[in-house]
Design an enzyme around this catalytic site. Structure first.
Site, PDB file in Angstrom:
ATOM      1  N   HIS A 110       1.148  -1.224   0.364  1.00 64.14           N
ATOM      2  CA  HIS A 110      -0.134  -0.208   0.148  1.00 64.14           C
ATOM      3  C   HIS A 110       0.854   1.075  -0.021  1.00 64.14           C
ATOM      4  O   HIS A 110       1.870   0.608   0.666  1.00 64.14           O
ATOM      5  CB  HIS A 110      -0.635   0.047   1.454  1.00 64.14           C
ATOM      6  CG  HIS A 110      -1.631   1.081   1.675  1.00 64.14           C
ATOM      7  ND1 HIS A 110      -1.627   2.282   1.940  1.00 64.14           N
ATOM      8  CD2 HIS A 110      -3.075   1.045   1.647  1.00 64.14           C
ATOM      9  CE1 HIS A 110      -2.658   3.068   1.308  1.00 64.14           C
ATOM     10  NE2 HIS A 110      -3.601   2.007   1.391  1.00 64.14           N
ATOM     11  N   ASP A 187       3.526  -3.977   7.319  1.00 62.49           N
ATOM     12  CA  ASP A 187       2.729  -3.397   7.929  1.00 62.49           C
ATOM     13  C   ASP A 187       1.315  -4.225   8.456  1.00 62.49           C
ATOM     14  O   ASP A 187       0.734  -5.022   7.380  1.00 62.49           O
ATOM     15  CB  ASP A 187       2.758  -2.835   6.280  1.00 62.49           C
ATOM     16  CG  ASP A 187       1.089  -2.101   6.589  1.00 62.49           C
ATOM     17  OD1 ASP A 187      -0.049  -2.152   7.049  1.00 62.49           O
ATOM     18  OD2 ASP A 187       1.055  -1.641   4.858  1.00 62.49           O
ATOM     19  N   GLN A 190      -4.391  -4.754   7.336  1.00 61.93           N
ATOM     20  CA  GLN A 190      -5.267  -5.799   6.685  1.00 61.93           C
ATOM     21  C   GLN A 190      -5.020  -7.403   7.469  1.00 61.93           C
ATOM     22  O   GLN A 190      -6.091  -7.513   7.905  1.00 61.93           O
ATOM     23  CB  GLN A 190      -5.256  -6.062   5.115  1.00 61.93           C
ATOM     24  CG  GLN A 190      -5.395  -5.247   4.933  1.00 61.93           C
ATOM     25  CD  GLN A 190      -6.948  -4.312   4.805  1.00 61.93           C
ATOM     26  OE1 GLN A 190      -7.933  -4.531   5.071  1.00 61.93           O
ATOM     27  NE2 GLN A 190      -7.014  -3.480   3.836  1.00 61.93           N
ATOM     28  N   CYS A 344      -4.563   1.883  -3.984  1.00 59.36           N
ATOM     29  CA  CYS A 344      -3.571   2.928  -2.958  1.00 59.36           C
ATOM     30  C   CYS A 344      -2.436   1.814  -4.086  1.00 59.36           C
ATOM     31  O   CYS A 344      -1.240   2.151  -2.701  1.00 59.36           O
ATOM     32  CB  CYS A 344      -3.482   3.316  -1.850  1.00 59.36           C
ATOM     33  SG  CYS A 344      -4.619   4.417  -1.278  1.00 59.36           S
TER      34      CYS A 344
HETATM   35  C1  LIG Z   1      -2.128  -2.552   3.893  1.00 64.12           C
HETATM   36  C2  LIG Z   1      -2.760  -1.014   4.333  1.00 64.12           C
HETATM   37  N1  LIG Z   1      -1.324  -0.190   4.904  1.00 64.12           N
HETATM   38  C3  LIG Z   1      -1.557   0.916   5.432  1.00 64.12           C
HETATM   39  C4  LIG Z   1      -3.269   1.274   4.858  1.00 64.12           C
HETATM   40  C5  LIG Z   1      -3.478   3.072   5.715  1.00 64.12           C
HETATM   41  O1  LIG Z   1      -3.617   2.742   7.384  1.00 64.12           O
HETATM   42  P1  LIG Z   1      -4.312   4.240   7.465  1.00 64.12           P
HETATM   43  O2  LIG Z   1      -4.618   5.294   6.207  1.00 64.12           O
HETATM   44  O3  LIG Z   1      -5.371   3.897   8.127  1.00 64.12           O
HETATM   45  O4  LIG Z   1      -3.431   4.494   7.694  1.00 64.12           O
HETATM   46  C6  LIG Z   1      -3.452   0.333   4.763  1.00 64.12           C
HETATM   47  C7  LIG Z   1      -5.353   1.594   4.583  1.00 64.12           C
HETATM   48  O5  LIG Z   1      -6.097   0.985   3.552  1.00 64.12           O
HETATM   49  C8  LIG Z   1      -3.918  -1.054   3.973  1.00 64.12           C
HETATM   50  O6  LIG Z   1      -4.740  -1.159   3.745  1.00 64.12           O
END
Ligand SMILES: Cc1ncc(COP(=O)(O)O)c(C=O)c1O
Length: 389
Positions: A110, A187, A190, A344
């Site tokens: 992401h 990260d 999910q 994203c």
């Molecule tokens: C895999 C992953 N990482 C990071 C994020 C970013 O999360 P946040 O917008 O809550 O900071 C997301 C959000 O969709 C995500 O799906």
């Protein structure tokens, strides 16, 4: 479990299949925020009158619950605004001006686990290495581990793709990173939603997730920093509550929580962990059932290319001639909410050779009837508007 979520009473005609973007909130989490703001509203860690002490105790309790949720210690839990902020903090810290070597990430990330590293690497002349996915968009652990060498500063990988739903082998990646003397970052935005996460078993140095994806409030998140690695972190912001009398940052987690936080939301995040603890098995059973059903129903629709390769709570696909935005807008008119576009994950879109995807994602409040409505409407749109190539 649907009755726990008042959103569905307020919106009886909506089919919400976008939980990977953000989840709906159970009544107990909403009540917790209202209760704090109504009865206990006061700042924490500053004053000694009773409701302020009570508020401080509630935040400490939320921290303990967050720690238990991922098998960490409370002194390893930093409250953040979400995954994005947490990953920015880690990237800026470990890619400082004095850092030399390379960073390893993957094409599956992401933007929140790509852009912070790209930015920090560009600023400080550090090489950024991207592990490839295979033709099916699957990330193999070896594609990551083979890029790690003795110059690698850190490896940062998603635990679960927000596009394909693949759960990656982060245990193997983190243990290889450790053997090579590199830091490991996960990260888990999910991953934590659908899987039990144990930071000791994974063996990572840092792990980040967001409250709003696990049925908690927006603007909350957790950064786990292991006792051995917290010394490598530098605060992104400094100020009230985070510095000593001589303005130097406090050591440990409190050096990373400057200013007045969203205390009501943090307290409600604590309530969210209770909700998850009581309902984990039920959530898993419902989601397993829905994931299989969704995958099966989508796979047989003519004109669809499945991007997700096996049943998952996150299911992405493309639709031939009709662009994903057309599909999203048309389904939206029928009250069906799915995610459309790059999700994203630009690098993954390039690797898959697509501009964007349609993504349907389920939560424990969804039903098979909703999946039927969604797939029937989708088939209808494709038939009427010529989604076939
Ligand atoms: C895999 C992953 N990482 C990071 C994020 C970013 O999360 P946040 O917008 O809550 O900071 C997301 C959000 O969709 C995500 O799906």
């Amino acid at each position: 479990m649907r009755s726990d979520f008042p959103f569905f009473r307020a919106n009886p005609d909506i089919v919400y299949l976008d939980s990977a973007a953000t989840s709906q909130k159970p009544q107990c989490v909403i009540d917790s925020m209202v209760d704090f703001m109504t009865k206990r509203n006061s700042n924490v860690g500053r004053s000694l009158y009773p409701i302020s002490s009570e508020a401080s105790a509630l935040v400490a309790e939320a921290r303990e619950k967050a720690a238990r949720f991922i098998n960490a210690k409370p002194e390893e839990i930093i409250f953040t605004e979400g995954t994005t902020q947490a990953l920015n903090m880690v990237a800026a810290s470990v890619c400082g001006t004095d850092a030399k070597g390379n960073i390893v990430i993957t094409r599956m990330e992401h933007s929140s686990n790509h852009a912070p590293w790209l930015e920090a690497c560009r600023r400080n002349g550090i090489e950024l290495r991207l592990a490839d996915v295979d033709a099916d968009g699957i990330l193999r652990a070896e594609a990551v581990t083979e890029l790690i060498d003795d110059e690698t500063i850190a490896v940062s990988v998603t635990g679960m793709s927000n596009v394909t739903g693949q759960v990656t082998d982060i245990g193997a990646i983190c243990s290889h990173a450790r053997r090579m003397g590199a830091l490991s970052v996960v990260d888990a935005a999910q991953l934590v939603v659908h899987n039990t996460v144990d930071v000791r078993t994974i063996g990572c140095d840092f792990l980040a997730f967001s409250g709003h994806k696990i049925y908690g409030p927006m603007g909350t998140g957790v950064l786990f920093a292991s006792g051995d690695s917290i010394g490598r972190l530098k605060p992104l912001t400094v100020g009230g509550g985070s510095v000593e009398r001589d303005y130097s940052p406090k050591t440990g987690i409190h050096g990373f929580e400057a200013g007045t936080r969203n205390i009501a939301a943090i307290v409600a995040l604590g309530q969210t962990f209770d909700y998850l603890k009581s309902n984990r098995n039920a959530i898993k059973n419902i989601e397993d059932d829905l994931s299989g059903y969704l995958f099966e129903k989508l796979s047989v629709i003519d004109g669809i290319r499945m991007i997700t390769k096996s049943p998952s709570q996150i299911c992405s696909f493309t639709t031939g001639l009709l662009g994903c935005y057309d599909i999203g807008a048309m389904l939206g008119k029928f009250g069906i909410c799915i995610r459309t576009g790059s999700c994203c994950a630009y690098s993954l879109m390039d690797a898959l050779g697509v501009q964007g995807v349609c993504r349907a994602s389920v939560g424990p409040y969804n039903t098979k009837e909703e999946i039927d409505i969604f797939t029937e409407r989708l088939s209808w749109v494709l038939r009427r508007c010529g989604g076939f190539r």
